[in-house]
Design a protein around this motif. Structure first.
Motif, PDB file in Angstrom:
ATOM      1  N   THR A   1       0.846  -1.181   0.000  1.00  9.50           N
ATOM      2  CA  THR A   1       0.000   0.000   0.000  1.00  9.50           C
ATOM      3  C   THR A   1       0.890   1.243   0.000  1.00  9.50           C
ATOM      4  O   THR A   1       1.807   1.350   0.827  1.00  9.50           O
ATOM      5  N   VAL A   2       0.631   2.158  -0.930  1.00 10.68           N
ATOM      6  CA  VAL A   2       1.379   3.418  -1.025  1.00 10.68           C
ATOM      7  C   VAL A   2       0.402   4.566  -0.860  1.00 10.68           C
ATOM      8  O   VAL A   2      -0.569   4.678  -1.627  1.00 10.68           O
ATOM      9  N   ASP A   3       0.633   5.382   0.156  1.00  9.28           N
ATOM     10  CA  ASP A   3      -0.231   6.536   0.436  1.00  9.28           C
ATOM     11  C   ASP A   3      -1.693   6.130   0.558  1.00  9.28           C
ATOM     12  O   ASP A   3      -2.603   6.806   0.060  1.00  9.28           O
ATOM     13  N   GLY A   4      -1.932   4.993   1.205  1.00  7.20           N
ATOM     14  CA  GLY A   4      -3.299   4.536   1.463  1.00  7.20           C
ATOM     15  C   GLY A   4      -3.952   3.789   0.333  1.00  7.20           C
ATOM     16  O   GLY A   4      -5.075   3.292   0.484  1.00  7.20           O
ATOM     17  N   GLU A   5      -3.292   3.687  -0.816  1.00  7.78           N
ATOM     18  CA  GLU A   5      -3.864   2.989  -1.964  1.00  7.78           C
ATOM     19  C   GLU A   5      -3.078   1.708  -2.240  1.00  7.78           C
ATOM     20  O   GLU A   5      -1.853   1.735  -2.307  1.00  7.78           O
ATOM     21  N   GLU A   6      -3.821   0.617  -2.399  1.00 15.30           N
ATOM     22  CA  GLU A   6      -3.165  -0.669  -2.657  1.00 15.30           C
ATOM     23  C   GLU A   6      -2.569  -0.680  -4.063  1.00 15.30           C
ATOM     24  O   GLU A   6      -3.220  -0.275  -5.029  1.00 15.30           O
ATOM     25  N   ARG A   7      -1.339  -1.154  -4.142  1.00 13.11           N
ATOM     26  CA  ARG A   7      -0.649  -1.270  -5.430  1.00 13.11           C
ATOM     27  C   ARG A   7      -0.571  -2.735  -5.836  1.00 13.11           C
ATOM     28  O   ARG A   7      -0.278  -3.605  -5.002  1.00 13.11           O
TER      29      ARG A   7
ATOM     30  N   VAL B   1      12.173  -6.962  -8.473  1.00 14.67           N
ATOM     31  CA  VAL B   1      13.578  -6.762  -8.820  1.00 14.67           C
ATOM     32  C   VAL B   1      14.299  -8.100  -8.748  1.00 14.67           C
ATOM     33  O   VAL B   1      14.232  -8.802  -7.743  1.00 14.67           O
ATOM     34  N   GLY B   2      14.984  -8.437  -9.842  1.00 14.74           N
ATOM     35  CA  GLY B   2      15.658  -9.731  -9.896  1.00 14.74           C
ATOM     36  C   GLY B   2      14.702 -10.893  -9.912  1.00 14.74           C
ATOM     37  O   GLY B   2      15.102 -12.037  -9.671  1.00 14.74           O
ATOM     38  N   GLY B   3      13.414 -10.615 -10.178  1.00 15.91           N
ATOM     39  CA  GLY B   3      12.403 -11.662 -10.165  1.00 15.91           C
ATOM     40  C   GLY B   3      12.076 -12.148  -8.773  1.00 15.91           C
ATOM     41  O   GLY B   3      11.370 -13.146  -8.617  1.00 15.91           O
ATOM     42  N   VAL B   4      12.526 -11.428  -7.738  1.00 14.17           N
ATOM     43  CA  VAL B   4      12.371 -11.900  -6.355  1.00 14.17           C
ATOM     44  C   VAL B   4      11.814 -10.820  -5.429  1.00 14.17           C
ATOM     45  O   VAL B   4      10.822 -11.040  -4.729  1.00 14.17           O
ATOM     46  N   PHE B   5      12.438  -9.631  -5.412  1.00 13.54           N
ATOM     47  CA  PHE B   5      12.176  -8.638  -4.378  1.00 13.54           C
ATOM     48  C   PHE B   5      11.053  -7.676  -4.775  1.00 13.54           C
ATOM     49  O   PHE B   5      11.005  -7.175  -5.898  1.00 13.54           O
ATOM     50  N   ILE B   6      10.170  -7.400  -3.800  1.00 13.36           N
ATOM     51  CA  ILE B   6       9.040  -6.496  -4.025  1.00 13.36           C
ATOM     52  C   ILE B   6       9.554  -5.084  -4.303  1.00 13.36           C
ATOM     53  O   ILE B   6      10.433  -4.580  -3.600  1.00 13.36           O
ATOM     54  N   ALA B   7       9.005  -4.452  -5.321  1.00  8.62           N
ATOM     55  CA  ALA B   7       9.410  -3.102  -5.701  1.00  8.62           C
ATOM     56  C   ALA B   7       8.217  -2.362  -6.290  1.00  8.62           C
ATOM     57  O   ALA B   7       7.198  -2.969  -6.641  1.00  8.62           O
ATOM     58  N   ALA B   8       8.346  -1.044  -6.375  1.00  7.77           N
ATOM     59  CA  ALA B   8       7.273  -0.233  -6.945  1.00  7.77           C
ATOM     60  C   ALA B   8       7.844   1.095  -7.411  1.00  7.77           C
ATOM     61  O   ALA B   8       8.782   1.627  -6.809  1.00  7.77           O
ATOM     62  N   HIS B   9       7.270   1.631  -8.472  1.00 11.34           N
ATOM     63  CA  HIS B   9       7.693   2.947  -8.949  1.00 11.34           C
ATOM     64  C   HIS B   9       7.093   4.025  -8.050  1.00 11.34           C
ATOM     65  O   HIS B   9       5.903   3.982  -7.713  1.00 11.34           O
ATOM     66  N   LEU B  10       7.910   4.998  -7.648  1.00 11.22           N
ATOM     67  CA  LEU B  10       7.444   6.110  -6.828  1.00 11.22           C
ATOM     68  C   LEU B  10       7.824   7.428  -7.493  1.00 11.22           C
ATOM     69  O   LEU B  10       8.924   7.573  -8.035  1.00 11.22           O
ATOM     70  N   ASP B  11       6.909   8.372  -7.430  1.00 10.61           N
ATOM     71  CA  ASP B  11       7.207   9.721  -7.913  1.00 10.61           C
ATOM     72  C   ASP B  11       7.973  10.495  -6.842  1.00 10.61           C
ATOM     73  O   ASP B  11       8.001  10.118  -5.664  1.00 10.61           O
ATOM     74  N   GLU B  12       8.580  11.557  -7.252  1.00  7.60           N
ATOM     75  CA  GLU B  12       9.297  12.419  -6.313  1.00  7.60           C
ATOM     76  C   GLU B  12       8.334  12.916  -5.223  1.00  7.60           C
ATOM     77  O   GLU B  12       7.173  13.244  -5.494  1.00  7.60           O
ATOM     78  N   GLY B  13       8.811  12.945  -3.991  1.00  9.47           N
ATOM     79  CA  GLY B  13       7.983  13.428  -2.887  1.00  9.47           C
ATOM     80  C   GLY B  13       7.914  12.452  -1.737  1.00  9.47           C
ATOM     81  O   GLY B  13       8.599  11.417  -1.718  1.00  9.47           O
ATOM     82  N   SER B  14       7.079  12.792  -0.746  1.00  8.85           N
ATOM     83  CA  SER B  14       6.936  11.989   0.463  1.00  8.85           C
ATOM     84  C   SER B  14       5.861  10.928   0.264  1.00  8.85           C
ATOM     85  O   SER B  14       4.795  11.203  -0.313  1.00  8.85           O
ATOM     86  N   HIS B  15       6.135   9.716   0.764  1.00  7.95           N
ATOM     87  CA  HIS B  15       5.190   8.605   0.595  1.00  7.95           C
ATOM     88  C   HIS B  15       5.123   7.765   1.869  1.00  7.95           C
ATOM     89  O   HIS B  15       6.141   7.546   2.537  1.00  7.95           O
ATOM     90  N   ASP B  16       3.899   7.322   2.179  1.00 12.74           N
ATOM     91  CA  ASP B  16       3.684   6.377   3.270  1.00 12.74           C
ATOM     92  C   ASP B  16       3.596   4.972   2.686  1.00 12.74           C
ATOM     93  O   ASP B  16       2.837   4.734   1.727  1.00 12.74           O
ATOM     94  N   ILE B  17       4.350   4.066   3.272  1.00  8.59           N
ATOM     95  CA  ILE B  17       4.447   2.699   2.749  1.00  8.59           C
ATOM     96  C   ILE B  17       3.935   1.715   3.794  1.00  8.59           C
ATOM     97  O   ILE B  17       4.219   1.851   4.988  1.00  8.59           O
TER      98      ILE B  17
END
Length: 335
Positions: A224-230, A236-252
């Protein structure tokens, strides 16, 4: 890493370069190549991709001088892979890999040898046993090695064991790594709360990029990023959880729910309800049975007549004799 304590084949290190469970990287991270047989090559490419091609070469490989076999015929393919075939299958065998340090510094060894009885690194006046991990190999710090110093890796086998050995040795350029670490640690997630099934925190992205975590993905994870489920569609590497983020502050927030948990809860609840219903039916059945038995029993409230005396034979009352078959009262009236 700094070695703090050792007990047998167990080593306790202090990590001087910690990273958070999540941090920002450049978009180049999606080009990370994990296919190499050499783990140091894989690590090198990760540093390159994670820093956005802004890092120099961290790991410097050390080529093998020679491979020798005792009761084993050895062949080297030039990429750190050595084949060993026993000459006498009824006798134990061993393989010895020889290296000479080209520079002074910390040296690391990766070794994978299926079926090996023991793996030992031998240095001048030093012997260091290496823990066997034949399934996936081990990376072991063999300490500071002086330029020109020779060291050997000895691998022993039981009778008739044929094996393929994967061996890679490297040194680390500390200055280059510290520069890369400064880049990676400049924008890390600050963990605010965590539990057995969740992690919460925040991050200040200085620019658009990829937020990478050290959490291996498996079914059941939610991001969940900024209260919205992604949707977790980028690993990354077919293993690790990752997500694209825009510039700025984010709650994860990362949370985990085992697959099938809700189905298991519903099945358990249904089972409890069925058990409760069965117990209720049984209880009502016992009550009905007890009521039916009570109706069959007649309880009289009338006073009971005194019992008639049992007839007796040959009994004498005063001077009268009661004859057999006669009423005692009749005998009294006739007297």
């Amino acid at each position: 890493f700094i070695l703090k304590e050792r007990s047998g084949n167990s080593y306790l290190y202090e990590n001087r370069y910690p990273l958070s469970i999540g941090y920002m990287t450049g978009n180049e991270i999606i080009t990370w190549d994990t296919e190499s047989e050499d783990p140091f090559t894989v690590l090198e490419d990760y540093v390159r991709a994670a820093t956005g091609n802004r890092s120099g070469k961290v790991f410097r490989s050390l080529e093998m001088d020679e491979a020798r076999g005792a009761n084993a015929e050895t062949s080297v393919d030039g990429h750190g892979i050595v084949s060993a075939v026993p000459e006498d299958e009824e006798t134990e065998s061993s393989v010895e890999l020889i290296y000479t340090a080209r520079e002074s510094g910390q040296h690391y060894v990766f070794i994978e040898a299926g079926g090996a009885d023991s793996i030992t690194v031998k240095r001048e006046d030093k012997v260091k046993d290496m823990d066997i991990r034949s399934d996936c190999g081990s990376i072991v710090d063999i300490g500071d090695v002086e330029e020109g110093e020779m060291f050997r890796i000895e691998i022993k086998y039981g009778e008739g064991t044929e094996s393929t050995v994967k061996a890679h040795v490297c040194t680390v350029d500390t200055d280059v790594w510290e520069s890369a670490y400064d880049i990676l640690s400049s924008c890390m997630m600050t963990v605010g709360d965590w539990g057995d099934t969740y992690i919460e925190g925040s991050i200040e992205a200085e620019e658009d990029g990829v937020f990478v975590t050290s959490v291996p993905y498996e079914e059941g994870w939610t991001l969940t990023v900024d209260g919205e489920e992604r949707e977790i569609d980028q690993l990354v590497g077919g293993v690790f959880i990752a997500a694209h983020l825009d510039e700025g502050s984010h709650d994860i927030r990362l949370s985990f729910r085992p697959p099938g948990l809700m189905a298991a809860v519903m099945i358990t609840a249904a089972s409890i309800l069925l058990l409760a219903a069965f117990c209720l039916v049984q209880r009502r059945g016992r009550r009905r049975k007890a009521g039916a038995e009570a109706e069959e029993v007649t309880i009289s409230t009338e006073p009971r007549a005194p019992s008639e005396p049992e007839p007796s034979y040959g009994e004498v009352s005063g001077c009268n004799t009661v004859s057999e078959g006669r009423n005692p009262q009749e005998g009294q009236r006739g007297s």
